[in-house]
Design an enzyme around this catalytic site. Structure first.
Site, mmCIF file in Angstrom:
data_model
loop_
_atom_site.group_PDB
_atom_site.id
_atom_site.type_symbol
_atom_site.label_atom_id
_atom_site.label_comp_id
_atom_site.label_asym_id
_atom_site.label_seq_id
_atom_site.Cartn_x
_atom_site.Cartn_y
_atom_site.Cartn_z
ATOM 1 N N ASP A 13 1.142 -1.174 -0.177
ATOM 2 C CA ASP A 13 0.112 0.032 -0.098
ATOM 3 C C ASP A 13 0.904 1.454 -0.271
ATOM 4 O O ASP A 13 2.266 1.318 -0.110
ATOM 5 C CB ASP A 13 -1.185 -0.235 0.782
ATOM 6 C CG ASP A 13 -1.670 1.212 1.253
ATOM 7 O OD1 ASP A 13 -2.559 1.502 0.760
ATOM 8 O OD2 ASP A 13 -1.944 1.725 2.174
ATOM 9 N N SER A 14 0.535 2.446 0.098
ATOM 10 C CA SER A 14 1.217 4.125 0.039
ATOM 11 C C SER A 14 1.896 4.114 1.512
ATOM 12 O O SER A 14 2.368 4.699 0.961
ATOM 13 C CB SER A 14 0.455 4.806 -0.324
ATOM 14 O OG SER A 14 -0.763 5.053 0.158
ATOM 15 N N CYS A 76 -4.545 -1.270 -1.882
ATOM 16 C CA CYS A 76 -4.393 0.267 -2.519
ATOM 17 C C CYS A 76 -6.183 1.128 -3.260
ATOM 18 O O CYS A 76 -5.372 -0.454 -4.677
ATOM 19 C CB CYS A 76 -3.076 0.745 -2.566
ATOM 20 S SG CYS A 76 -3.237 2.202 -2.768
ATOM 21 N N GLU A 156 -2.690 9.106 7.339
ATOM 22 C CA GLU A 156 -1.593 8.694 7.169
ATOM 23 C C GLU A 156 -0.505 9.217 8.241
ATOM 24 O O GLU A 156 0.763 8.564 9.340
ATOM 25 C CB GLU A 156 -1.100 8.579 6.149
ATOM 26 C CG GLU A 156 0.545 8.304 6.003
ATOM 27 C CD GLU A 156 0.071 7.555 5.841
ATOM 28 O OE1 GLU A 156 1.664 6.084 6.058
ATOM 29 O OE2 GLU A 156 -0.751 5.868 5.438
ATOM 30 N N CYS A 183 -11.020 3.595 -1.047
ATOM 31 C CA CYS A 183 -8.992 3.592 -0.215
ATOM 32 C C CYS A 183 -9.410 2.712 1.289
ATOM 33 O O CYS A 183 -10.146 3.283 2.224
ATOM 34 C CB CYS A 183 -8.915 5.662 0.104
ATOM 35 S SG CYS A 183 -7.264 5.767 0.873
ATOM 36 N N HIS A 185 -7.222 3.589 3.678
ATOM 37 C CA HIS A 185 -7.037 4.809 4.805
ATOM 38 C C HIS A 185 -8.149 4.930 5.093
ATOM 39 O O HIS A 185 -8.059 5.167 6.945
ATOM 40 C CB HIS A 185 -6.230 5.942 4.454
ATOM 41 C CG HIS A 185 -4.924 5.442 3.877
ATOM 42 N ND1 HIS A 185 -4.063 4.935 3.006
ATOM 43 C CD2 HIS A 185 -3.308 6.015 4.637
ATOM 44 C CE1 HIS A 185 -2.533 5.077 3.094
ATOM 45 N NE2 HIS A 185 -2.519 5.366 4.243
#
Length: 269
Positions: A13-14, A76, A156, A183, A185
């Site tokens: 993932d990012s 992601c 994040e 997403c 997140h």
């Protein structure tokens, strides 16, 4: 490259979003080892170009492939919606590939929906990946999507999301019955979003649906680790920058102290 049920699962993932997918894997498949990669140096992916996302996600996929992973889990939405075709073209004969979009779109939960809202990063919205996939299977659905660029970077960094920021985004949707948090997140905000809608809008259990698909496929391919692996290692987490404090904090909250957290920096191309 020989793989077996004892080979690890590669998840990327990012940043921290995919940690909740990794946690669900650990809950549902406790005998599995996994290697996680968070591209914290380049986060947020949602603001990057398609070319950038493809180039960087391919580097991570190669990294996990060289670690002898039996499967790649693209945890992601921005990477899936922009890079899945490129990753699949290179790796589909070498390793199992999973993503966080296809299992959701194909799940029968949408049969009971009429109007769904999608919140996602700019890169995911720009790709129209969800619209194309959903309309392919569900002609009856009214689909509304908006870009929510502020959320992933704030999550994040561990910043508190102000109520008015979330309210301004969610107020774009009128009379939806289902909301897709497109997403990973955003899964950290599920409680706050559910509270905003007073529990009247269905929030899809993305982790459970995605991991259910992973477990099913691993079993079918005889790659599911059914018995405890006595040579099992602690989960390994890689970041592409010096280890961010909040990343490490989230890892230890979700997986305990017995984990390895390392940095791997890719050479500039």
């Amino acid at each position: 490259m020989k793989i077996s049920p004892l080979s690890p699962i590669g998840i990327f993932d990012s940043g921290i979003g995919g940690l909740l997918i990794a946690k669900e894997i650990k809950i549902r498949m406790p005998n599995e080892d996994f290697i996680y990669f968070g591209d914290t140096e380049n986060m947020p992916y949602g603001e990057k170009s398609k070319e950038f996302i493809i180039e960087n996600s391919m580097k991570i996929a190669y990294f996990l492939y060289k670690k002898r992973c039996k499967a790649l889990v693209i945890a992601c939405n921005s990477i899936t919606s922009n890079s899945l075709e490129s990753i699949h073209r290179i790796f589909h004969r070498k390793i199992l590939i999973f993503n966080v979009i296809d299992p959701i779109v194909k799940n029968q939960i949408f049969l009971f929906s009429k109007r769904i809202g999608i919140i996602a990063t700019p890169a995911t919205i720009r790709s129209n990946f969800y619209i194309k996939k959903i309309k392919k299977y569900y002609h009856h659905l009214d689909v509304f999507q908006i870009s929510t660029p502020l959320l992933a970077p704030m999550i994040e960094k561990g910043l508190k999301i102000k109520k008015n920021v979330l309210k301004n985004y969610l107020n774009h949707f009128k009379s939806i019955d289902t909301l897709l948090l497109a997403c990973t997140h955003y899964l950290f905000l599920k409680q706050e979003i559910d509270k905003f809608y007073h529990g009247k809008v269905h929030l899809i259990d993305i982790q459970k649906i995605v991991v259910q698909e992973i477990k099913k496929k691993l079993y079918e391919e005889k790659l599911l680790c059914i018995h405890p692996n006595w040579n099992s290692k602690f989960p390994i987490f890689y970041t592409s920058s010096s280890i961010p404090t909040f990343f490490e904090k989230k890892v230890r909250i979700l997986f305990g102290k017995k984990v390895f957290i390392k940095t791997h920096v890719f050479n500039s191309s």
